[in-house]
Scaffold this motif. Structure first.
Motif, PDB file in Angstrom:
ATOM      1  N   THR A 150      52.368  40.831  33.364  1.00  0.00           N
ATOM      2  CA  THR A 150      51.178  41.071  32.550  1.00  0.00           C
ATOM      3  C   THR A 150      51.255  42.500  32.024  1.00  0.00           C
ATOM      4  O   THR A 150      52.064  43.297  32.501  1.00  0.00           O
ATOM      5  CB  THR A 150      49.866  40.898  33.360  1.00  0.00           C
ATOM      6  N   ILE A 164      46.551  45.626  33.018  1.00  0.00           N
ATOM      7  CA  ILE A 164      45.942  44.521  33.770  1.00  0.00           C
ATOM      8  C   ILE A 164      46.436  44.637  35.212  1.00  0.00           C
ATOM      9  O   ILE A 164      47.611  44.435  35.496  1.00  0.00           O
ATOM     10  CB  ILE A 164      46.308  43.152  33.164  1.00  0.00           C
ATOM     11  N   VAL A 210      43.949  40.188  39.632  1.00  0.00           N
ATOM     12  CA  VAL A 210      42.697  39.441  39.718  1.00  0.00           C
ATOM     13  C   VAL A 210      42.041  39.687  41.075  1.00  0.00           C
ATOM     14  O   VAL A 210      42.708  40.040  42.041  1.00  0.00           O
ATOM     15  CB  VAL A 210      42.902  37.915  39.518  1.00  0.00           C
ATOM     16  N   THR A 265      37.056  33.998  39.823  1.00  0.00           N
ATOM     17  CA  THR A 265      38.307  34.737  39.692  1.00  0.00           C
ATOM     18  C   THR A 265      38.172  35.632  38.467  1.00  0.00           C
ATOM     19  O   THR A 265      37.927  35.163  37.364  1.00  0.00           O
ATOM     20  CB  THR A 265      39.495  33.773  39.522  1.00  0.00           C
ATOM     21  N   PRO A 301      39.788  38.796  36.157  1.00  0.00           N
ATOM     22  CA  PRO A 301      40.883  39.720  35.843  1.00  0.00           C
ATOM     23  C   PRO A 301      40.353  41.152  35.874  1.00  0.00           C
ATOM     24  O   PRO A 301      39.206  41.404  35.489  1.00  0.00           O
ATOM     25  CB  PRO A 301      41.319  39.319  34.434  1.00  0.00           C
ATOM     26  N   ILE A 315      35.210  40.070  33.133  1.00  0.00           N
ATOM     27  CA  ILE A 315      36.338  40.976  33.323  1.00  0.00           C
ATOM     28  C   ILE A 315      35.853  42.174  34.132  1.00  0.00           C
ATOM     29  O   ILE A 315      34.735  42.666  33.928  1.00  0.00           O
ATOM     30  CB  ILE A 315      36.892  41.462  31.960  1.00  0.00           C
ATOM     31  N   LEU A 332      44.630  37.510  29.518  1.00  0.00           N
ATOM     32  CA  LEU A 332      43.674  37.512  30.629  1.00  0.00           C
ATOM     33  C   LEU A 332      43.274  36.088  30.997  1.00  0.00           C
ATOM     34  O   LEU A 332      43.128  35.758  32.178  1.00  0.00           O
ATOM     35  CB  LEU A 332      42.426  38.323  30.264  1.00  0.00           C
ATOM     36  N   VAL A 376      45.880  34.611  33.116  1.00  0.00           N
ATOM     37  CA  VAL A 376      45.828  35.179  34.472  1.00  0.00           C
ATOM     38  C   VAL A 376      44.828  34.396  35.311  1.00  0.00           C
ATOM     39  O   VAL A 376      45.071  34.099  36.480  1.00  0.00           O
ATOM     40  CB  VAL A 376      45.438  36.681  34.406  1.00  0.00           C
ATOM     41  N   ILE A 377      43.694  34.008  34.705  1.00  0.00           N
ATOM     42  CA  ILE A 377      42.659  33.267  35.433  1.00  0.00           C
ATOM     43  C   ILE A 377      43.112  31.826  35.707  1.00  0.00           C
ATOM     44  O   ILE A 377      42.884  31.298  36.782  1.00  0.00           O
ATOM     45  CB  ILE A 377      41.327  33.247  34.640  1.00  0.00           C
TER      46      ILE A 377
END
Length: 152
Positions: free
Chosen positions: A39, A43, A46, A53, A55, A86, A147, A150-151
């Protein structure tokens, strides 16, 4: 009539920044962050905040500021950006302040080392310059997609 807006005031590198309190879900202490490989640098990974969850973005790094270790005063501002929760890591969240909208002026192209793309305005207050961030521009479309991955 004077129009007042509430802002959360926070610090990054001894500079005061503000965001509209309506964009803030909560302010949390730094907690364990699980890194996510491949990433963007800013970032951090998480974490679980309020059962979701989330980021986590290091705001110092996102704004191309010098990095430093987190301290006891470091906080995660949990914000809503583009329908996504976020976490933004800041050096300290200092206060909630009512600011008269007449005091907020357009930002110069660079203010406090931060590109004006991220800044919606500046306010010259009795305790110094306050940079008002535009959270919608902090994360661009490509980064929003990153992002979201990522989740998921």
């Amino acid at each position: 009539m004077d129009e007042m807006t509430k802002y959360i005031i926070f610090k990054l590198q001894n500079q005061s920044f503000g965001v509209d309190v309506q964009q803030i879900i909560s302010i949390e202490r730094i907690q364990e962050i699980t890194e996510v490989p491949r990433t963007s640098e800013f970032i951090k990974g998480v974490t679980h905040i309020r059962g979701e969850t989330t980021p986590v973005v290091d705001l110092r790094e996102r704004l191309l500021m010098e990095q430093k270790d987190y301290t006891d005063s470091s906080r995660i501002l949990v914000v809503q950006i583009k329908d996504m929760q976020i976490g933004l890591i800041v050096d300290a969240a200092t206060e909630v302040k009512d600011i008269n909208q007449e005091l907020i002026k357009p930002a110069p192209s660079y203010v406090g080392g931060v590109k004006d793309t991220f800044v919606s305005g500046v306010a010259n207050l009795e305790d110094g310059l306050l940079i008002i961030l535009d959270l919608e521009t902090i994360i661009n479309l490509e980064e929003t997609n990153e992002l979201q991955e990522v989740i998921d």
